[in-house]
Design an enzyme around this catalytic site. Structure first.
Site, PDB file in Angstrom:
ATOM      1  N   LEU A  97       0.675  -1.325  -0.145  1.00 25.38           N
ATOM      2  CA  LEU A  97       0.515   0.324   0.133  1.00 25.38           C
ATOM      3  C   LEU A  97       0.891   1.135  -0.038  1.00 25.38           C
ATOM      4  O   LEU A  97       2.178   1.022   0.215  1.00 25.38           O
ATOM      5  CB  LEU A  97      -1.021  -0.033   0.913  1.00 25.38           C
ATOM      6  CG  LEU A  97      -1.689  -0.820   1.539  1.00 25.38           C
ATOM      7  CD1 LEU A  97      -2.359  -0.701   2.658  1.00 25.38           C
ATOM      8  CD2 LEU A  97      -2.769  -1.027   0.197  1.00 25.38           C
TER       9      LEU A  97
ATOM     10  N   ASP B  90       8.775  -9.818   7.030  1.00 23.31           N
ATOM     11  CA  ASP B  90       8.736  -8.904   8.173  1.00 23.31           C
ATOM     12  C   ASP B  90      10.490  -9.082   7.851  1.00 23.31           C
ATOM     13  O   ASP B  90      10.993  -9.405   8.595  1.00 23.31           O
ATOM     14  CB  ASP B  90       8.167 -10.152   9.386  1.00 23.31           C
ATOM     15  CG  ASP B  90       8.699  -8.903  10.424  1.00 23.31           C
ATOM     16  OD1 ASP B  90       8.805  -8.501  10.375  1.00 23.31           O
ATOM     17  OD2 ASP B  90       8.403 -10.123  11.564  1.00 23.31           O
TER      18      ASP B  90
ATOM     19  N   TYR C 203       9.414   7.554  17.147  1.00 23.25           N
ATOM     20  CA  TYR C 203       8.965   7.522  15.534  1.00 23.25           C
ATOM     21  C   TYR C 203      10.372   9.224  15.320  1.00 23.25           C
ATOM     22  O   TYR C 203      11.369   8.704  13.680  1.00 23.25           O
ATOM     23  CB  TYR C 203       8.039   8.208  14.900  1.00 23.25           C
ATOM     24  CG  TYR C 203       7.517   8.326  13.854  1.00 23.25           C
ATOM     25  CD1 TYR C 203       7.947   7.268  12.476  1.00 23.25           C
ATOM     26  CD2 TYR C 203       7.665   9.436  12.459  1.00 23.25           C
ATOM     27  CE1 TYR C 203       7.102   6.845  11.455  1.00 23.25           C
ATOM     28  CE2 TYR C 203       7.394   9.160  11.234  1.00 23.25           C
ATOM     29  CZ  TYR C 203       7.387   8.321  10.568  1.00 23.25           C
ATOM     30  OH  TYR C 203       7.730   8.145   9.187  1.00 23.25           O
TER      31      TYR C 203
ATOM     32  N   LYS D 297      13.717   7.308  12.630  1.00 18.39           N
ATOM     33  CA  LYS D 297      13.635   8.096  10.999  1.00 18.39           C
ATOM     34  C   LYS D 297      15.107   9.292  11.411  1.00 18.39           C
ATOM     35  O   LYS D 297      15.415   9.220   9.946  1.00 18.39           O
ATOM     36  CB  LYS D 297      12.754   8.975  10.536  1.00 18.39           C
ATOM     37  CG  LYS D 297      11.554   7.990  10.742  1.00 18.39           C
ATOM     38  CD  LYS D 297      11.694   7.555   9.618  1.00 18.39           C
ATOM     39  CE  LYS D 297      10.450   6.389   9.348  1.00 18.39           C
ATOM     40  NZ  LYS D 297      10.271   5.453   8.280  1.00 18.39           N
TER      41      LYS D 297
ATOM     42  N   THR E 224      -1.605   8.678   2.310  1.00 21.70           N
ATOM     43  CA  THR E 224      -1.684   6.816   2.610  1.00 21.70           C
ATOM     44  C   THR E 224      -2.480   6.017   3.775  1.00 21.70           C
ATOM     45  O   THR E 224      -3.641   7.540   3.819  1.00 21.70           O
ATOM     46  CB  THR E 224       0.309   6.506   2.247  1.00 21.70           C
ATOM     47  OG1 THR E 224      -0.270   7.089   3.758  1.00 21.70           O
ATOM     48  CG2 THR E 224       1.150   7.444   1.698  1.00 21.70           C
TER      49      THR E 224
ATOM     50  N   GLN F 223      10.609  26.207   6.708  1.00 20.27           N
ATOM     51  CA  GLN F 223       9.928  27.164   7.785  1.00 20.27           C
ATOM     52  C   GLN F 223      10.949  27.561   8.440  1.00 20.27           C
ATOM     53  O   GLN F 223      11.248  26.204   8.784  1.00 20.27           O
ATOM     54  CB  GLN F 223       8.350  26.950   8.742  1.00 20.27           C
ATOM     55  CG  GLN F 223       7.569  26.612   7.040  1.00 20.27           C
ATOM     56  CD  GLN F 223       6.170  26.373   7.820  1.00 20.27           C
ATOM     57  OE1 GLN F 223       5.757  27.148   7.534  1.00 20.27           O
ATOM     58  NE2 GLN F 223       6.594  24.979   7.278  1.00 20.27           N
TER      59      GLN F 223
END
Length: 258
Positions: A16, A63, A157, A161, A194, A258
């Site tokens: 997806l 996985d 997160y 990342k 998404t 920004q």
């Protein structure tokens, strides 16, 4: 011009969203594509759609947090197509919350996919790319704007990342200095529409209002579409980017300007 003609590309999290869009566009530009995911029905559907459009693709259950799964998927790719030219480390998960309420179990689960999965994929892609001549290849790691700037509610997160961003640079330097011909780059999307983003909004107050709020975060005036990222993937997969390694390709509608 077919931009990635006959290259073999492996895309994780390809059932997806960004992974599916990237796999479709790579196939349209001439690549033979291996789609992997744990969402088997959606993954099979995505691969079949590529075949029906005249491309060449297979789907494999995968996985990314498990090293033996990487070994199996890489070997299956070599058995079917003979080589690996491109790896798109796209599979990922995301959730947030106050740092004092985060659990070690949730932290470890997110890291196992977002960061360990990138490490394992990179490791086994390099091994495969070194084994089969001619040498070289392109590894594309999906980081995020959240790998560049902080968010008060996305600590785990952000950490995952940000780790992808710097790990990418380290491996890019290693591959360049070893003369392996393997380029390694990261892509940093802004908010892209998404299923994962839509699901997050549904759980946190509503999709319609949430999308309007996300639109306002981007100076360009709206969230991105999966193909916006797929175009970047194709560029980094192609020989057009032969002088690009260790770079951060930011595709974010101006969010981090920004």
């Amino acid at each position: 011009m077919i931009r990635v003609q006959d290259k073999v590309a492996l895309v994780t999290g390809a059932a997806l969203g960004l992974g599916e869009a990237s796999a479709r566009m790579l196939a349209r530009e001439g690549a033979r594509v291996v789609l992997t995911d744990i969402k088997d029905d959606d993954g099979e559907r995505a691969a079949q759609a590529i075949v029906e459009d005249g491309g060449e693709a297979i789907y494999l259950h995968h996985d990314v947090a498990e090293e033996n799964a990487w070994e199996r998927v890489i070997q299956a790719t070599l058995d079917r197509f003979g080589r690996v030219d491109v790896l798109v480390n796209n599979a990922g998960v995301g959730w947030g919350g106050p740092p004092e309420e985060e659990t070690l179990e949730r932290w470890n689960r997110l890291m196992s996919i977002n960061l360990n999965g990138v490490f394992l994929g990179t490791k086994h892609a390099i091994l495969a790319m070194k084994r089969v001549p001619p040498k070289g290849g392109s590894i594309i790691n999906l980081s995020s704007i959240e790998g560049l700037v902080g968010d008060p509610n996305l600590g785990a997160y952000n950490a995952s990342k940000g780790g992808v961003r710097l790990y990418t640079k380290s491996v890019a330097l290693y591959c360049a200095k070893q003369g392996l011909g393997i380029r390694v780059n990261s892509i940093h999307p802004g908010y892209i529409w998404t299923p994962m983003v839509e699901h997050y909004l549904r759980e946190h107050g509503g999709v319609e209002e949430g999308r309007k709020a996300l639109d306002t975060l981007h100076p360009i005036g709206h969230v991105g579409e999966p193909d916006d990222i797929a175009y970047g993937v194709v560029y980094l997969a192609s020989d057009e980017s032969k002088f690009v390694t260790g770079a951060e390709l930011v595709i974010d509608g101006g969010y981090t300007a920004q």
